[in-house]
Structures are given as structure tokens and as C-alpha cells.
Design a protein around this motif. Structure first.
Motif: not given
Length: 201
Positions: A48-58, A73-88
């Protein structure tokens, strides 16, 4: 005049950039996990409140292919935060439609929240806003975590921390405060940790 330490990247910020994380906050989660072992390889995690995405990347880096991260998050994640098992899911966590979208991706083994309110500089106002975010995160943990699940949330100190921990002790076998070393020395943020949710949803 002493320079503000927020102006220049400190050790943790430089380390984060060199390791491909959007922000230094990643080391707080790393430290929490090393101490409390809240993340399992096959976990379904709500960030929750994930942007810019450091916790998501970890989380993505430490999950197996069976694991999944749902970030919001209200704001988008950083553009390089991505993964097949990620739902934003972009939106307001208090919005019913957003809540339903998140619920449909669960139930979760772990809920984490590093969200901070927009600060005003008024410590009383900022602490009150932080308390509101924590209560919202606790609601998500209470309604979307599986039995045995874990929870970590950021809170500004000097608020009703004991009251929040009392709420959490109704939900978790163990609830305690923890301040990671990676928190800035001048920061008044700390974390509340819930271990082993008592009841299923």
C-alpha cells in the motif's frame, strides 16, 4: 549554515540507486524482514502506498514464481518497476472501487504500507494524518490478510502509537514497534509490525 541532509544523497540513497531501487526506503523493509521474517518466497503481498516502487522491487526480487505483489498508490510506479507477478492498481485506497479491485487479487499473506501523508511542517497535523493512514492500512490487514499473515506499516512518532498497537493486538498474536537503522536520524517515523494474524477473513 549547516546544509540540509535531505539535499544530498546519503549512504542509503546512493546504495539504493546503485542496486537499482527507486528510493532508500527499501532498506527499511529489508531490515524489518531480516528481523521478523515476514516474507515467504511464495507469498501474495499487498504493498500500500507503493510509489515510486522500492518496496515493490524488493518484494519482486525476493519472491518465487508462485509469489505475487499487488501494489497500489495514487501515483504511478517508476517506469522500470515491472514484473510478470506484479499487479499495479492506481487510485485512492479509500475508494470503494479500488478496495474491491485489491480484494479480488487477495487474500494476502503479507500487507506492507510505507505510505506517508503530504506533510505540512506542523507536527501535530502531520502525525494525525499519519495515524489516519495507519488505521486505513490496519483495516486492509484485518479484512484481507489470511490467518497467520503478517503486517508492517510506517507511522509518525508522538501520535497514539500505543492505541494503534492495542488495535493490532486484537488482530495479531504479536504487535510491536520497530525503528530500522536506515531511518534518517532526524526522522520521526517508525514502524509497527504485526505477526501471525489470529483469524481468517
Amino acid at each position: 549554515m549547516a546544509s540540509n541532509s535531505y539535499e544530498k544523497p546519503d549512504f542509503w540513497s546512493q546504495k539504493a540507486f546503485s542496486e537499482g531501487y527507486p528510493a532508500r526506503s527499501v532498506y527499511k523493509l529489508k531490515e524489518i524482514d531480516e528481523k521478523f521474517h515476514i516474507l515467504k518466497k511464495s507469498s501474495t503481498v499487498l504493498d500500500l502506498g507503493a510509489a515510486p516502487g522500492s518496496w515493490t522491487v524488493f518484494l519482486l526480487r525476493n519472491l518465487s514464481a508462485e509469489g505475487k505483489v499487488v501494489s497500489c498508490d495514487l501515483n504511478p510506479l517508476s517506469k522500470d518497476v515491472k514484473g510478470d507477478n506484479l499487479v499495479f492498481i492506481q487510485g485512492d485506497l479509500t475508494d470503494n472501487a479500488v478496495r474491491e479491485s485489491i480484494k479480488n487479487e487477495g487474500p494476502f499473506d503479507l500487507v506492507v504500507c510505507d505510505a506517508a501523508p503530504k506533510t505540512t511542517g506542523n507536527r501535530i497535523v502531520d502525525t494525525a494524518r499519519s495515524q489516519g493512514l495507519v488505521k486505513m492500512a490496519i483495516y486492509y490487514a484485518q479484512t484481507m490478510l489470511k490467518k497467520g499473515g503478517c503486517f508492517a506499516v510506517k507511522v509518525f512518532q508522538n501520535g497514539d502509537q500505543q492505541g494503534l498497537l492495542k488495535m493490532m493486538r486484537e488482530i495479531f498474536v504479536t504487535a510491536k514497534g520497530f525503528k530500522p537503522v536506515a531511518c534518517r536520524a532526524e526522522s520521526f517515523e517508525t514502524y509497527l509490525i504485526g505477526i501471525d494474524k489470529k483469524n481468517d477473513i
